[in-house]
Design a protein around this motif. Sequence first.
Motif, PDB file in Angstrom:
ATOM      1  N   LEU A 103       0.831  -1.203   0.000  1.00  0.00           N
ATOM      2  CA  LEU A 103       0.000   0.000   0.000  1.00  0.00           C
ATOM      3  C   LEU A 103       0.860   1.246   0.000  1.00  0.00           C
ATOM      4  CD1 LEU A 103      -2.996  -0.628   2.447  1.00  0.00           C
ATOM      5  CD2 LEU A 103      -3.032  -0.538  -0.048  1.00  0.00           C
ATOM      6  N   ILE A 104       1.947   1.202   0.762  1.00  0.00           N
ATOM      7  CA  ILE A 104       2.878   2.329   0.803  1.00  0.00           C
ATOM      8  C   ILE A 104       4.264   1.800   1.132  1.00  0.00           C
ATOM      9  CG2 ILE A 104       2.412   2.831   3.238  1.00  0.00           C
ATOM     10  CD1 ILE A 104       3.190   5.443   0.498  1.00  0.00           C
ATOM     11  N   ASN A 105       5.267   2.304   0.469  1.00  0.00           N
ATOM     12  CA  ASN A 105       6.643   1.983   0.821  1.00  0.00           C
ATOM     13  C   ASN A 105       7.133   2.937   1.912  1.00  0.00           C
ATOM     14  OD1 ASN A 105       6.656  -0.032  -1.058  1.00  0.00           O
ATOM     15  ND2 ASN A 105       7.995   1.008  -2.522  1.00  0.00           N
ATOM     16  N   ASP A 106       8.211   2.581   2.536  1.00  0.00           N
ATOM     17  CA  ASP A 106       8.781   3.426   3.587  1.00  0.00           C
ATOM     18  C   ASP A 106       9.195   4.761   2.971  1.00  0.00           C
ATOM     19  OD1 ASP A 106      10.015   4.587   5.713  1.00  0.00           O
ATOM     20  OD2 ASP A 106      11.480   3.002   6.046  1.00  0.00           O
ATOM     21  N   ASN A 152     -23.152   1.308  -2.046  1.00  0.00           N
ATOM     22  CA  ASN A 152     -23.318  -0.123  -1.784  1.00  0.00           C
ATOM     23  C   ASN A 152     -22.674  -0.973  -2.870  1.00  0.00           C
ATOM     24  OD1 ASN A 152     -24.690  -0.138   0.714  1.00  0.00           O
ATOM     25  ND2 ASN A 152     -26.616   0.421  -0.293  1.00  0.00           N
ATOM     26  N   TYR A 153     -22.729  -0.490  -4.118  1.00  0.00           N
ATOM     27  CA  TYR A 153     -22.059  -1.232  -5.189  1.00  0.00           C
ATOM     28  C   TYR A 153     -20.545  -1.244  -4.967  1.00  0.00           C
ATOM     29  CZ  TYR A 153     -20.888  -3.154  -9.716  1.00  0.00           C
ATOM     30  OH  TYR A 153     -20.408  -3.982 -10.695  1.00  0.00           O
ATOM     31  N   ALA A 154     -19.976  -0.083  -4.672  1.00  0.00           N
ATOM     32  CA  ALA A 154     -18.533  -0.021  -4.429  1.00  0.00           C
ATOM     33  C   ALA A 154     -18.143  -0.829  -3.197  1.00  0.00           C
ATOM     34  CB  ALA A 154     -18.103   1.440  -4.271  1.00  0.00           C
ATOM     35  N   HIS A 155     -19.009  -0.842  -2.188  1.00  0.00           N
ATOM     36  CA  HIS A 155     -18.775  -1.642  -0.987  1.00  0.00           C
ATOM     37  C   HIS A 155     -18.618  -3.121  -1.343  1.00  0.00           C
ATOM     38  CE1 HIS A 155     -19.473  -2.461   3.435  1.00  0.00           C
ATOM     39  NE2 HIS A 155     -19.770  -3.644   2.921  1.00  0.00           N
ATOM     40  N   ASN A 156     -19.454  -3.585  -2.278  1.00  0.00           N
ATOM     41  CA  ASN A 156     -19.482  -5.011  -2.629  1.00  0.00           C
ATOM     42  C   ASN A 156     -18.527  -5.392  -3.747  1.00  0.00           C
ATOM     43  OD1 ASN A 156     -21.531  -5.622  -0.737  1.00  0.00           O
ATOM     44  ND2 ASN A 156     -23.110  -4.932  -2.160  1.00  0.00           N
ATOM     45  N   TYR A 157     -18.222  -4.433  -4.645  1.00  0.00           N
ATOM     46  CA  TYR A 157     -17.460  -4.787  -5.849  1.00  0.00           C
ATOM     47  C   TYR A 157     -16.243  -3.895  -6.077  1.00  0.00           C
ATOM     48  CZ  TYR A 157     -21.611  -7.547  -6.861  1.00  0.00           C
ATOM     49  OH  TYR A 157     -22.641  -8.447  -6.780  1.00  0.00           O
ATOM     50  N   GLY A 158     -15.821  -3.187  -5.061  1.00  0.00           N
ATOM     51  CA  GLY A 158     -14.691  -2.280  -5.230  1.00  0.00           C
ATOM     52  C   GLY A 158     -13.552  -2.560  -4.274  1.00  0.00           C
ATOM     53  N   LEU A 159     -12.386  -2.081  -4.648  1.00  0.00           N
ATOM     54  CA  LEU A 159     -11.211  -2.142  -3.785  1.00  0.00           C
ATOM     55  C   LEU A 159     -10.242  -1.070  -4.249  1.00  0.00           C
ATOM     56  CD1 LEU A 159      -8.775  -3.641  -5.633  1.00  0.00           C
ATOM     57  CD2 LEU A 159     -10.150  -5.645  -5.134  1.00  0.00           C
ATOM     58  N   TYR A 160      -9.170  -0.894  -3.488  1.00  0.00           N
ATOM     59  CA  TYR A 160      -8.107  -0.020  -3.968  1.00  0.00           C
ATOM     60  C   TYR A 160      -6.741  -0.627  -3.673  1.00  0.00           C
ATOM     61  CZ  TYR A 160      -7.236   1.979   0.744  1.00  0.00           C
ATOM     62  OH  TYR A 160      -6.922   2.168   2.068  1.00  0.00           O
ATOM     63  N   LEU A 161      -5.777  -0.218  -4.500  1.00  0.00           N
ATOM     64  CA  LEU A 161      -4.377  -0.622  -4.362  1.00  0.00           C
ATOM     65  C   LEU A 161      -3.564   0.590  -3.957  1.00  0.00           C
ATOM     66  CD1 LEU A 161      -5.725  -2.590  -6.531  1.00  0.00           C
ATOM     67  CD2 LEU A 161      -3.444  -2.837  -7.491  1.00  0.00           C
ATOM     68  N   GLY A 162      -2.412   0.355  -3.398  1.00  0.00           N
ATOM     69  CA  GLY A 162      -1.529   1.455  -3.046  1.00  0.00           C
ATOM     70  C   GLY A 162      -0.984   2.159  -4.269  1.00  0.00           C
ATOM     71  N   PHE A 219      -4.137   9.209  -3.908  1.00  0.00           N
ATOM     72  CA  PHE A 219      -3.563   8.484  -2.776  1.00  0.00           C
ATOM     73  C   PHE A 219      -3.528   6.984  -3.060  1.00  0.00           C
ATOM     74  CE2 PHE A 219      -5.617   6.063   0.744  1.00  0.00           C
ATOM     75  CZ  PHE A 219      -4.516   5.870   1.560  1.00  0.00           C
ATOM     76  N   ALA A 220      -4.474   6.515  -3.886  1.00  0.00           N
ATOM     77  CA  ALA A 220      -4.593   5.085  -4.161  1.00  0.00           C
ATOM     78  C   ALA A 220      -5.134   4.885  -5.568  1.00  0.00           C
ATOM     79  CB  ALA A 220      -5.524   4.431  -3.136  1.00  0.00           C
ATOM     80  N   LEU A 221      -5.059   3.643  -6.025  1.00  0.00           N
ATOM     81  CA  LEU A 221      -5.559   3.295  -7.353  1.00  0.00           C
ATOM     82  C   LEU A 221      -6.856   2.513  -7.188  1.00  0.00           C
ATOM     83  CD1 LEU A 221      -2.195   2.180  -9.021  1.00  0.00           C
ATOM     84  CD2 LEU A 221      -3.297   4.432  -9.095  1.00  0.00           C
ATOM     85  N   PRO A 222      -8.006   3.099  -7.584  1.00  0.00           N
ATOM     86  CA  PRO A 222      -9.299   2.435  -7.380  1.00  0.00           C
ATOM     87  C   PRO A 222      -9.546   1.351  -8.419  1.00  0.00           C
ATOM     88  CG  PRO A 222      -9.619   4.547  -8.464  1.00  0.00           C
ATOM     89  CD  PRO A 222      -8.144   4.431  -8.189  1.00  0.00           C
ATOM     90  N   LEU A 223     -10.277   0.315  -7.994  1.00  0.00           N
ATOM     91  CA  LEU A 223     -10.631  -0.768  -8.909  1.00  0.00           C
ATOM     92  C   LEU A 223     -12.045  -1.230  -8.575  1.00  0.00           C
ATOM     93  CD1 LEU A 223      -9.614  -2.631 -11.205  1.00  0.00           C
ATOM     94  CD2 LEU A 223      -8.923  -4.259  -9.447  1.00  0.00           C
ATOM     95  N   ILE A 224     -12.975  -0.971  -9.494  1.00  0.00           N
ATOM     96  CA  ILE A 224     -14.365  -1.385  -9.323  1.00  0.00           C
ATOM     97  C   ILE A 224     -14.717  -2.332 -10.467  1.00  0.00           C
ATOM     98  CG2 ILE A 224     -16.773  -0.646  -9.200  1.00  0.00           C
ATOM     99  CD1 ILE A 224     -15.795   2.066  -8.201  1.00  0.00           C
ATOM    100  N   LYS A 254       1.321 -10.786  -4.453  1.00  0.00           N
ATOM    101  CA  LYS A 254       1.775  -9.981  -3.303  1.00  0.00           C
ATOM    102  C   LYS A 254       1.515  -8.490  -3.523  1.00  0.00           C
ATOM    103  CE  LYS A 254       5.321 -13.310  -1.939  1.00  0.00           C
ATOM    104  NZ  LYS A 254       6.759 -13.535  -1.662  1.00  0.00           N
ATOM    105  N   VAL A 255       0.289  -8.223  -3.983  1.00  0.00           N
ATOM    106  CA  VAL A 255      -0.170  -6.852  -4.164  1.00  0.00           C
ATOM    107  C   VAL A 255      -1.150  -6.541  -3.031  1.00  0.00           C
ATOM    108  CG1 VAL A 255      -1.358  -5.210  -5.658  1.00  0.00           C
ATOM    109  CG2 VAL A 255       0.074  -7.012  -6.668  1.00  0.00           C
TER     110      VAL A 255
END
Length: 389
Positions: free
Chosen positions: A7-10, A359-369, A301-306, A326-327
């Motif tokens: 999600l974040i590097n040092d 609710n759709y994003a809650h069920n079908y979304g995520l984000y990556l660092g 801040f992050a990369l969204p994925l829906i 390992k993402v």
Amino acid sequence: MSFDWQLINDSITDSDKKALTDFINEPNQRFTNGRRVREFEKKWSEWLGVKHSVMINSGAMGNYMSISIMKEKNNRSRGEVIVPAMCWVSDVSSIVNLGFTPVFVDIDFSNLAMSLDNIKKAHNGNTVGIVLVHLLGFNALTDELLKYTKENNIYLIEDVCESHGATHGNAKVGTFGDISIFSFYFGHHMTTIEGGMVCTNDDETYELAKMFRSHGFVREASNETIDKFKKEYPNVHPSFTFGVPGYNVRSTELNAVLGLEQIKRLDDNIWRRQDNFRTWISFLDSEKYYTDYLEEGSSNFALPLIVNNSDKLLLDKVCKVLDDGKVEYRLGMAGGGNQARQPYLKNYDFITHDLKNINYAHNYGLYLGNHPELNKIQIVNLCEELNSL
């Protein structure tokens, strides 16, 4: 394929550590809320483009301070505050703990923010303020929204904890509302490890923020404010006059030293994140994943994925690819998704409007660092693997 994508590097460098040790080794050093804090506040105000900034111990406490100041400024201890149901827990807990009622409204997928139409549906005679959350680096402002809040005398709080450097027009977000909040938590655009800032162009808000930061002490404010309280409360000792029911959320000098070092790299950090985001949405398959995000003004801040089409099977495959590669990711988008579903609200009153998109994003979304160390090849390779599912 292994990506080793956190999600974040040092983001604390050797030069940051040297600045800290040099500071610690200076003789007769003050370690709490002193000269370095004031210096960082000045630098931050200059970078952001606001008149006043007050450094505190976290962005979350900025939520509490902003609601507290709204309460003082509006002279109202009850009422409704409009907030997106997709936000961070402290956007909501600050509202309920300070006696107000959160009114949850839906978001637009393009910027994960409340639309003006949804705000208008929720606005009524009980509305005191709006917590406008610039989620995951997107600009949540429009000219029409700003006009509406001004015409209707609605207190506007900008939560910019995840969106340092995002812009609306020619100015940075966090400069438009009555007050704005920033976080310098370890995972954000820059870090003081823990830390935050509340910002404003209003002199009275600035005076209140300084008092709320430090127990409510009037002595933290300007000489004019101190004299005012002396005249109004002559039977209270001036050194121990508490003008507001404040907190103790002061920053240490060590946090400010880190901030002064990190802000030097902030613009470059933002540019790299913006470039990563452009690559991300350019290479994702728009048939399978939502890609029509608002690019202009973003500072992600992050990369969204829906996942499109309520495709739970595809979402499961996406999670397996990320786990195997390992993402690191977070389901539900920001804050774990729909805050109206969370158990902490079970003993509190709240109001919900239609929350279809949340609710759709809650069920079908995520984000990556999304961090500056990512490179284009990494992002393209992951996109290609996701597109092949």
